[in-house]
Design a protein around this motif. Sequence first.
Motif, PDB file in Angstrom:
ATOM      1  N   LYS A  79     -36.276  -4.519   0.015  1.00 56.95           N
ATOM      2  CA  LYS A  79     -36.092  -5.932   0.338  1.00 56.95           C
ATOM      3  C   LYS A  79     -35.642  -6.095   1.780  1.00 56.95           C
ATOM      4  CE  LYS A  79     -35.541 -10.366  -0.728  1.00 56.95           C
ATOM      5  NZ  LYS A  79     -36.672 -11.258  -1.066  1.00 56.95           N
ATOM      6  N   ALA A  80     -34.758  -5.207   2.220  1.00 58.63           N
ATOM      7  CA  ALA A  80     -34.235  -5.308   3.582  1.00 58.63           C
ATOM      8  C   ALA A  80     -35.310  -5.035   4.624  1.00 58.63           C
ATOM      9  CB  ALA A  80     -33.071  -4.338   3.762  1.00 58.63           C
ATOM     10  N   ALA A  81     -36.156  -4.038   4.374  1.00 56.86           N
ATOM     11  CA  ALA A  81     -37.147  -3.635   5.370  1.00 56.86           C
ATOM     12  C   ALA A  81     -38.448  -4.424   5.282  1.00 56.86           C
ATOM     13  CB  ALA A  81     -37.440  -2.139   5.241  1.00 56.86           C
ATOM     14  N   TYR A  82     -38.868  -4.737   4.047  1.00 54.47           N
ATOM     15  CA  TYR A  82     -40.177  -5.350   3.842  1.00 54.47           C
ATOM     16  C   TYR A  82     -40.089  -6.804   3.386  1.00 54.47           C
ATOM     17  CZ  TYR A  82     -42.211  -0.682   4.233  1.00 54.47           C
ATOM     18  OH  TYR A  82     -42.601   0.544   4.690  1.00 54.47           O
ATOM     19  N   GLY A  83     -38.899  -7.234   2.989  1.00 48.44           N
ATOM     20  CA  GLY A  83     -38.746  -8.601   2.523  1.00 48.44           C
ATOM     21  C   GLY A  83     -39.394  -8.856   1.182  1.00 48.44           C
ATOM     22  N   LEU A  84     -39.588  -7.799   0.384  1.00 50.56           N
ATOM     23  CA  LEU A  84     -40.305  -7.917  -0.878  1.00 50.56           C
ATOM     24  C   LEU A  84     -39.498  -7.353  -2.045  1.00 50.56           C
ATOM     25  CD1 LEU A  84     -43.783  -6.591   0.333  1.00 50.56           C
ATOM     26  CD2 LEU A  84     -43.212  -8.993  -0.124  1.00 50.56           C
ATOM     27  N   GLU A  85     -39.812  -7.881  -3.226  1.00 50.29           N
ATOM     28  CA  GLU A  85     -39.339  -7.312  -4.479  1.00 50.29           C
ATOM     29  C   GLU A  85     -40.568  -6.898  -5.277  1.00 50.29           C
ATOM     30  OE1 GLU A  85     -37.233 -10.583  -6.108  1.00 50.29           O
ATOM     31  OE2 GLU A  85     -35.435 -10.266  -4.885  1.00 50.29           O
ATOM     32  N   VAL A  86     -40.535  -5.721  -5.884  1.00 48.53           N
ATOM     33  CA  VAL A  86     -41.703  -5.181  -6.565  1.00 48.53           C
ATOM     34  C   VAL A  86     -41.391  -4.914  -8.030  1.00 48.53           C
ATOM     35  CG1 VAL A  86     -43.384  -3.286  -6.632  1.00 48.53           C
ATOM     36  CG2 VAL A  86     -42.539  -4.130  -4.426  1.00 48.53           C
ATOM     37  N   ALA A  87     -42.243  -5.408  -8.901  1.00 51.07           N
ATOM     38  CA  ALA A  87     -42.138  -5.128 -10.339  1.00 51.07           C
ATOM     39  C   ALA A  87     -43.326  -4.252 -10.720  1.00 51.07           C
ATOM     40  CB  ALA A  87     -42.148  -6.429 -11.142  1.00 51.07           C
ATOM     41  N   ALA A  88     -43.052  -2.961 -10.984  1.00 53.62           N
ATOM     42  CA  ALA A  88     -44.129  -2.008 -11.266  1.00 53.62           C
ATOM     43  C   ALA A  88     -43.767  -1.157 -12.473  1.00 53.62           C
ATOM     44  CB  ALA A  88     -44.369  -1.113 -10.056  1.00 53.62           C
ATOM     45  N   PRO A  89     -44.714  -0.886 -13.353  1.00 58.50           N
ATOM     46  CA  PRO A  89     -44.445  -0.059 -14.529  1.00 58.50           C
ATOM     47  C   PRO A  89     -44.265   1.405 -14.147  1.00 58.50           C
ATOM     48  CG  PRO A  89     -46.783  -0.588 -14.407  1.00 58.50           C
ATOM     49  CD  PRO A  89     -46.110  -1.370 -13.320  1.00 58.50           C
ATOM     50  N   LEU A  90     -43.386   2.088 -14.860  1.00 57.33           N
ATOM     51  CA  LEU A  90     -43.091   3.481 -14.551  1.00 57.33           C
ATOM     52  C   LEU A  90     -44.270   4.404 -14.833  1.00 57.33           C
ATOM     53  CD1 LEU A  90     -39.396   3.864 -15.786  1.00 57.33           C
ATOM     54  CD2 LEU A  90     -40.238   3.536 -13.460  1.00 57.33           C
ATOM     55  N   HIS A  91     -45.235   3.946 -15.646  1.00 60.81           N
ATOM     56  CA  HIS A  91     -46.349   4.837 -15.968  1.00 60.81           C
ATOM     57  C   HIS A  91     -47.206   5.156 -14.739  1.00 60.81           C
ATOM     58  CE1 HIS A  91     -49.631   1.903 -15.755  1.00 60.81           C
ATOM     59  NE2 HIS A  91     -48.897   1.055 -16.454  1.00 60.81           N
ATOM     60  N   LEU A  92     -47.049   4.396 -13.655  1.00 62.69           N
ATOM     61  CA  LEU A  92     -47.781   4.724 -12.435  1.00 62.69           C
ATOM     62  C   LEU A  92     -47.351   6.083 -11.885  1.00 62.69           C
ATOM     63  CD1 LEU A  92     -47.880   1.303 -10.533  1.00 62.69           C
ATOM     64  CD2 LEU A  92     -49.729   2.408 -11.799  1.00 62.69           C
ATOM     65  N   ALA A  93     -46.159   6.533 -12.263  1.00 66.32           N
ATOM     66  CA  ALA A  93     -45.681   7.838 -11.809  1.00 66.32           C
ATOM     67  C   ALA A  93     -46.308   8.986 -12.580  1.00 66.32           C
ATOM     68  CB  ALA A  93     -44.158   7.912 -11.919  1.00 66.32           C
ATOM     69  N   GLU A  94     -47.003   8.680 -13.675  1.00 68.71           N
ATOM     70  CA  GLU A  94     -47.553   9.747 -14.523  1.00 68.71           C
ATOM     71  C   GLU A  94     -48.863  10.313 -13.983  1.00 68.71           C
ATOM     72  OE1 GLU A  94     -45.777  11.022 -16.832  1.00 68.71           O
ATOM     73  OE2 GLU A  94     -44.218   9.514 -16.577  1.00 68.71           O
ATOM     74  N   ASP A  95     -49.450   9.679 -12.999  1.00 70.35           N
ATOM     75  CA  ASP A  95     -50.668  10.184 -12.374  1.00 70.35           C
ATOM     76  C   ASP A  95     -50.271  11.279 -11.390  1.00 70.35           C
ATOM     77  OD1 ASP A  95     -52.932  10.701 -10.900  1.00 70.35           O
ATOM     78  OD2 ASP A  95     -53.252   8.641 -10.221  1.00 70.35           O
ATOM     79  N   PRO A  96     -50.506  12.562 -11.715  1.00 73.23           N
ATOM     80  CA  PRO A  96     -50.012  13.650 -10.863  1.00 73.23           C
ATOM     81  C   PRO A  96     -50.692  13.723  -9.501  1.00 73.23           C
ATOM     82  CG  PRO A  96     -51.412  14.528 -12.599  1.00 73.23           C
ATOM     83  CD  PRO A  96     -51.204  13.080 -12.915  1.00 73.23           C
ATOM     84  N   SER A  97     -51.886  13.133  -9.374  1.00 74.29           N
ATOM     85  CA  SER A  97     -52.557  13.117  -8.075  1.00 74.29           C
ATOM     86  C   SER A  97     -51.851  12.187  -7.094  1.00 74.29           C
ATOM     87  CB  SER A  97     -54.010  12.671  -8.234  1.00 74.29           C
ATOM     88  OG  SER A  97     -54.088  11.277  -8.538  1.00 74.29           O
ATOM     89  N   GLY A  98     -51.045  11.267  -7.635  1.00 76.28           N
ATOM     90  CA  GLY A  98     -50.368  10.283  -6.794  1.00 76.28           C
ATOM     91  C   GLY A  98     -51.245   9.127  -6.392  1.00 76.28           C
ATOM     92  N   ASP A  99     -52.515   9.110  -6.820  1.00 76.34           N
ATOM     93  CA  ASP A  99     -53.433   8.057  -6.376  1.00 76.34           C
ATOM     94  C   ASP A  99     -52.991   6.673  -6.847  1.00 76.34           C
ATOM     95  OD1 ASP A  99     -54.864  10.107  -5.254  1.00 76.34           O
ATOM     96  OD2 ASP A  99     -56.497  10.058  -6.714  1.00 76.34           O
ATOM     97  N   SER A 100     -52.529   6.582  -8.083  1.00 77.02           N
ATOM     98  CA  SER A 100     -52.095   5.282  -8.616  1.00 77.02           C
ATOM     99  C   SER A 100     -50.880   4.767  -7.851  1.00 77.02           C
ATOM    100  CB  SER A 100     -51.760   5.411 -10.102  1.00 77.02           C
ATOM    101  OG  SER A 100     -52.869   5.863 -10.843  1.00 77.02           O
ATOM    102  N   LEU A 101     -49.946   5.669  -7.570  1.00 77.78           N
ATOM    103  CA  LEU A 101     -48.754   5.275  -6.815  1.00 77.78           C
ATOM    104  C   LEU A 101     -49.123   4.918  -5.385  1.00 77.78           C
ATOM    105  CD1 LEU A 101     -45.725   4.898  -6.586  1.00 77.78           C
ATOM    106  CD2 LEU A 101     -45.502   7.374  -6.217  1.00 77.78           C
ATOM    107  N   ASP A 102     -50.015   5.691  -4.777  1.00 84.02           N
ATOM    108  CA  ASP A 102     -50.432   5.375  -3.408  1.00 84.02           C
ATOM    109  C   ASP A 102     -51.116   4.013  -3.331  1.00 84.02           C
ATOM    110  OD1 ASP A 102     -49.407   7.647  -2.270  1.00 84.02           O
ATOM    111  OD2 ASP A 102     -51.304   8.722  -2.162  1.00 84.02           O
ATOM    112  N   ALA A 103     -51.886   3.667  -4.360  1.00 86.41           N
ATOM    113  CA  ALA A 103     -52.513   2.342  -4.388  1.00 86.41           C
ATOM    114  C   ALA A 103     -51.450   1.255  -4.399  1.00 86.41           C
ATOM    115  CB  ALA A 103     -53.435   2.216  -5.595  1.00 86.41           C
ATOM    116  N   LEU A 104     -50.366   1.480  -5.144  1.00 84.54           N
ATOM    117  CA  LEU A 104     -49.274   0.510  -5.154  1.00 84.54           C
ATOM    118  C   LEU A 104     -48.609   0.420  -3.786  1.00 84.54           C
ATOM    119  CD1 LEU A 104     -47.260  -1.415  -6.480  1.00 84.54           C
ATOM    120  CD2 LEU A 104     -45.983   0.593  -7.277  1.00 84.54           C
TER     121      LEU A 104
END
Length: 276
Positions: A209-234
Motif C-alpha cells: 500500500k505504501a509503495a504502490y497505493g494498492l490493496e490486493v485480494a488474491a487466493p493462496l492457491h496461486l502459490a501452488e503453481d511451482p513454475s511461478g507463472d500464475s503468481l507472476d501474472a498476478l
Amino acid sequence: MKVYGIDFTSSPSSRKPITCLECTLVDSSLSVGTLMRWPNFEGYEAMLRQPGPWIAGMDFPFGQARRFIDTAGWPESWHGYVSHAASLGRVGFVDALNDYRVGRAVGDKEHRRETDKRAGSISPQKLYGVPVAKMFFEGAPRLIAAGVTVPELQQGDPQRIAVEAYPGVLARYIIGRKSYKNDTKKKQTAALRDARLQILQGLSGGALKAAYGLEVAAPLHLAEDPSGDSLDALLCAVQAAWSWTQRTSNYGAPEGSDALEGWIADPLSKKQEPLQ
C-alpha cells in the motif's frame, strides 16, 4: 477497471503456456478473477483485440536499448525497429543478434536499457537462458498489429492499454533476492513454495500500500503453481493496476524516459538510481 497480468513466453505450448490473470480494480483495491492459459499465440492475440476499457501488464521487453539500435543501424523509432525485427523472421532476428555480438568486447555484447538498469532486469538482447529477446520478437510486433495504446511508444486505441511489466522487481521488493519458482520439476522445493506464499501475503500488507497505493485480494492457491507463472501474472497485474492509477501522469512513465527504449511500469521506474 479490468486489469490483465500476462506472464509471456516466446514458445507457448501445453507444457509452458502464456498465463493470463484477469483482475478488477475498484478505487485502490485489486481483486483476482479468471486465470487463463494459452498454449499458442491465438489466445493472446484475441485478448489484445478484446474491446476495452482495460489495461494489461505484460512480462516481456517492449523495446531494445538505444545503444544497440544506434550501433546496429536499425530504424530510429520504436515502430520502425520493431517492424524491422519482425521483417527478419525469427531465425533472421536471432542471427542478427548473434552477428552483433561477434568481435565486440566482453561486457559490450548485450546492452541494457535505462529502465533495465533501474529495475535490475537483463538485456532485451538476451537469447539464451531466459530468452527475453525472443519474447520481444514475438510480443512487440503483436502490440503494433493489435493497435493498442502503449504509453510513450504507440498511440492506439485509448481503451486498450498495454504496459511493460517485470514481476521480478516487485517480488524482490517483498522477499529480497530469494528464489520462488522453477520450471524443472525436481527443483520445485517446499522452500520455493514458502517464498511464493510470502509474496502473496506481502501483497496484502501495508508495504505494498505504501509503495504502490494498492490493496490486493488474491487466493493462496496461486502459490501452488511451482513454475511461478500464475503468481507472476498476478505481479504483472499489480504493476498494470499501479500504472492505471498514474494515468494522469503518463501512466507512471519516468520523466525524460527514452521513447525509443520503452519503460517498465513500476514505482521503481521513477527512481534515478539503478539497482545493483
